[in-house]
Design an enzyme around this catalytic site. Structure first.
Site, PDB file in Angstrom:
ATOM      1  N   HIS A 133      26.484  42.278 -26.125  1.00 13.49           N
ATOM      2  CA  HIS A 133      25.523  41.236 -26.205  1.00 13.49           C
ATOM      3  C   HIS A 133      23.998  41.479 -26.871  1.00 13.49           C
ATOM      4  O   HIS A 133      23.499  43.218 -26.907  1.00 13.49           O
ATOM      5  CB  HIS A 133      24.944  40.462 -24.802  1.00 13.49           C
ATOM      6  CG  HIS A 133      26.057  40.028 -24.405  1.00 13.49           C
ATOM      7  ND1 HIS A 133      27.582  40.593 -23.602  1.00 13.49           N
ATOM      8  CD2 HIS A 133      26.650  38.730 -24.576  1.00 13.49           C
ATOM      9  CE1 HIS A 133      27.753  38.700 -23.214  1.00 13.49           C
ATOM     10  NE2 HIS A 133      27.747  37.954 -24.093  1.00 13.49           N
ATOM     11  N   LYS A 137      19.215  38.617 -23.889  1.00 19.35           N
ATOM     12  CA  LYS A 137      19.820  38.569 -22.903  1.00 19.35           C
ATOM     13  C   LYS A 137      19.575  39.379 -21.460  1.00 19.35           C
ATOM     14  O   LYS A 137      18.936  40.148 -21.501  1.00 19.35           O
ATOM     15  CB  LYS A 137      21.170  38.770 -22.971  1.00 19.35           C
ATOM     16  CG  LYS A 137      22.426  38.626 -21.468  1.00 19.35           C
ATOM     17  CD  LYS A 137      24.030  38.957 -21.893  1.00 19.35           C
ATOM     18  CE  LYS A 137      24.856  38.335 -20.554  1.00 19.35           C
ATOM     19  NZ  LYS A 137      24.757  36.659 -20.258  1.00 19.35           N
TER      20      LYS A 137
END
Length: 238
Positions: A133, A137
């Protein structure tokens, strides 16, 4: 439909654009770091929560107490999930939580379940999950990776838990990587000494997640109960 956006970061802004394009109205927008709000006098059909872990539980349960259905995609708060479900039932409200609202990811979930069932008992293969990600995040591993692991555990007689990075023989290792500008990539691999079987989902943008959340909001309006994306996609996923 009149929508409250609880969390107005990058995902919230993408949801706003898609919702407006689908003919809906955004009547409330909260920044991600706000964990209290007054909605008792507002006309809201559905709330969509993509806030932050410390704000999610209060956001969600405040909506339940004001008879507002909630679609929640915030991860990292699930220690309080069962409490939220109890409050939802007590208030006769409506709730959909999903670690990932993308239609493609939910199809990937079904594929993961089927592959896990096939691979159960194949002792020469070691299962592993990897997720990648963007660097903003906040939680690791991702909620989607945890969902994948839990699905495998349900189908696998040899696995009873997951761990980040290093795992024991009866656990599933999850590797989490953070790279700039990666919306989300998840892979499940079964490796033996002679070959590897792998399935993967790669998101190209946030739009798939956002569209799924808006579709879920359209579906849950005027309903009561606890639901999942499988309920929303029941016509597509049998």
């Amino acid at each position: 439909m009149r929508i409250a956006l609880l969390g107005y970061g990058k995902m919230g802004k993408t949801i706003e654009e898609i919702a407006i394009n689908r003919g809906h109205e955004i009547v409330l927008k909260l920044e991600e770091d706000i964990d209290t709000f007054e909605i008792d006098k507002m006309d809201i059909d559905v709330a969509i929560d993509f806030s932050i872990p410390k704000a999610a539980f209060k956001n969600i349960t405040t909506c339940f107490k004001n008879n507002i259905p909630v679609v929640c995609g915030t991860t990292g708060w699930l220690d309080d999930y069962e409490k939220a479900v109890e409050i939802c039932k007590k208030e006769d409200a409506a709730f959909i939580y999903a670690s990932n609202f993308s239609v493609g990811v939910n199809l990937f979930f079904e594929l993961n379940r089927k592959l896990a069932k096939i691979m159960n008992g194949m002792k020469d293969y070691a299962v592993e999950i990897e997720e990648i990600h963007h660097t903003q995040k906040q939680d690791a591993p991702s909620g989607t990776a945890i969902s994948l692991a839990q699905q495998i555990i349900t189908e696998n007689d040899q696995k009873n838990n997951w761990q980040l990075d290093h795992a024991e023989a009866d656990e599933i290792p999850i590797k989490a990587k953070r790279i700039e500008n990666v919306p989300g990539t998840h892979s499940v691999s079964y490796k033996s000494q002679i070959d590897t079987i792998e399935i993967m989902h790669t998101a190209k943008s946030r739009e798939g997640f956002a569209l799924g959340a808006v579709v879920a909001a359209e579906w849950i309006k005027e309903k009561k109960g606890i639901f999942s994306m499988k309920d929303v996609l029941s016509d597509q996923i049998k």
